[in-house]
Scaffold this motif. Structure first.
Motif, mmCIF file in Angstrom:
data_model
loop_
_atom_site.group_PDB
_atom_site.id
_atom_site.type_symbol
_atom_site.label_atom_id
_atom_site.label_comp_id
_atom_site.label_asym_id
_atom_site.label_seq_id
_atom_site.Cartn_x
_atom_site.Cartn_y
_atom_site.Cartn_z
ATOM 1 N N LEU A 120 18.338 20.115 -7.107
ATOM 2 C CA LEU A 120 16.741 19.571 -6.033
ATOM 3 C C LEU A 120 16.805 17.844 -7.054
ATOM 4 N N GLY A 121 15.202 17.752 -7.322
ATOM 5 C CA GLY A 121 14.998 16.813 -7.590
ATOM 6 C C GLY A 121 13.996 16.928 -8.227
ATOM 7 N N CYS A 122 13.483 15.335 -8.784
ATOM 8 C CA CYS A 122 12.354 15.151 -9.916
ATOM 9 C C CYS A 122 11.214 16.523 -8.917
ATOM 10 N N PRO A 139 4.349 14.864 -5.764
ATOM 11 C CA PRO A 139 2.994 15.801 -5.887
ATOM 12 C C PRO A 139 2.676 15.425 -3.883
ATOM 13 N N THR A 140 2.236 16.583 -3.553
ATOM 14 C CA THR A 140 1.890 16.613 -2.100
ATOM 15 C C THR A 140 0.080 17.099 -2.127
ATOM 16 N N VAL A 141 0.366 16.380 -1.324
ATOM 17 C CA VAL A 141 -1.512 17.110 -0.677
ATOM 18 C C VAL A 141 -1.916 17.825 0.685
ATOM 19 N N LEU A 142 -2.151 18.927 0.887
ATOM 20 C CA LEU A 142 -2.011 19.297 2.299
ATOM 21 C C LEU A 142 -3.633 19.237 2.481
ATOM 22 N N VAL A 143 -4.228 19.033 3.998
ATOM 23 C CA VAL A 143 -5.505 18.187 4.303
ATOM 24 C C VAL A 143 -5.680 19.491 5.667
ATOM 25 N N SER A 144 -6.678 20.044 5.755
ATOM 26 C CA SER A 144 -6.784 20.504 7.112
ATOM 27 C C SER A 144 -8.506 21.257 7.153
ATOM 28 N N PRO A 145 -9.363 21.186 8.220
ATOM 29 C CA PRO A 145 -10.004 21.802 7.839
ATOM 30 C C PRO A 145 -9.490 23.505 8.161
ATOM 31 N N ASP A 186 8.100 10.155 -1.237
ATOM 32 C CA ASP A 186 9.712 10.411 -1.846
ATOM 33 C C ASP A 186 9.904 10.450 -2.943
ATOM 34 N N GLU A 187 9.730 9.887 -3.605
ATOM 35 C CA GLU A 187 10.012 9.780 -5.214
ATOM 36 C C GLU A 187 8.805 9.887 -6.479
ATOM 37 N N ASN A 204 0.792 -0.625 0.196
ATOM 38 C CA ASN A 204 -0.289 -0.131 0.085
ATOM 39 C C ASN A 204 0.812 1.001 -0.104
ATOM 40 N N SER A 205 1.695 1.260 -0.216
ATOM 41 C CA SER A 205 2.562 2.365 -0.413
ATOM 42 C C SER A 205 2.810 2.828 -2.021
ATOM 43 N N GLN A 206 2.272 2.578 -2.621
ATOM 44 C CA GLN A 206 1.711 3.253 -4.000
ATOM 45 C C GLN A 206 3.078 3.206 -4.672
ATOM 46 N N HIS A 207 4.175 2.523 -4.309
ATOM 47 C CA HIS A 207 5.289 2.441 -5.339
ATOM 48 C C HIS A 207 5.180 1.031 -5.873
#
Length: 245
Positions: A94-96, A99-105, A40-41, A2-5
């Motif tokens: 830096l690298g490639c 994606p990053t997702v931030l989730v907060s009210p 991380d990738e 379930n790491s999506q790797h």
């Protein structure tokens, strides 16, 4: 799995992320929470943006390979003692993009941040929001942009955040069936790390990689319990490596 790797089915990772969100959403700390989902990738996908390599500060004075590498990983060096080109890196780029997702009210719905962030932006954000120390942890962290300003657009937390995240259907072949498959190359690398655990009759001995993921998981748990019971003393790196095949 379930790491999506790669090469795993990303749907299992979708379920994991949804499980974490659901647990936070129904908890008492939801209105004080920021969930960060990042990677991380880049997963091997094409990106038209070239990795930044101008004006990037190395985090510290170390470069790869280090003297510790020379002691433990001699294959990184030529016979003349110089590092092989494929292992030489000064950490000045830096690298490639990932994606990053931030989730907060405390975030507006559908907000998109287009400024350049990096993994050390997480450290920079935490340090600056809570004033943990007056100076950066490293030069790289000091150069990283923070994203705390994204949490300052509202006077109160949102009340319309979904209480449960929909999940994609999983394939007919379950995780249980996957456990009966051989270890992937990445899992074999992880399994090799059990050689660092003491307190078990196999400590210091070559250990063959188990035939299935289920057997490997059971053996790792056994080694970990023995290691913890023995006090968690590290095994010297000079001990024989595990048989990988």
């Amino acid at each position: 799995a379930n790491s999506q790797h790669a090469p795993y089915d990303v749907r299992y990772g979708e379920h994991l992320i949804a499980d974490v969100y659901d647990a936070l959403r129904k908890s008492d700390i939801w209105e004080q929470t920021l969930l960060v989902v990042t990677y991380d990738e880049h997963g091997g996908f094409f990106d038209h943006v070239y990795p930044p390599d101008q004006g990037i500060l190395p985090p510290d004075h170390f470069s790869s390979p280090t003297e510790i590498d020379r002691k433990n990983f001699g294959y990184m060096f030529n016979k003349n003692g110089r590092p092989k080109p494929q292992y030489a890196f000064n950490f000045d780029r830096l690298g490639c993009r990932v994606p990053t997702v931030l989730v907060s009210p405390w975030l507006e719905a559908g907000m998109v941040e287009s400024s350049r962030l990096q993994h050390t932006s997480l450290l920079a954000t935490v340090r600056r929001m809570w004033g943990l120390r007056p100076v950066p942890l490293t030069a790289r962290e000091g150069q990283a942009a923070s994203f705390d300003h994204l949490l300052e657009t509202r006077d109160s937390p949102r009340k319309d955040c979904p209480k449960k995240i929909p999940r994609p259907d999983l394939p007919e072949r379950s995780l249980s069936a996957a456990l009966d498959q051989p270890l992937s190359p990445v899992q074999q690398e992880v399994f090799d790390q059990v050689q660092q655990l003491t307190g078990h009759p196999d400590s210091g001995k070559p250990v063959a990689v188990p035939a299935t993921q289920r057997e490997a998981s059971k053996y790792i748990a056994e080694r970990r319990r023995a290691h913890d019971k023995a006090g968690g003393a590290p095994t010297p790196p000079e001990e024989p490596k595990l048989a990988a095949e």
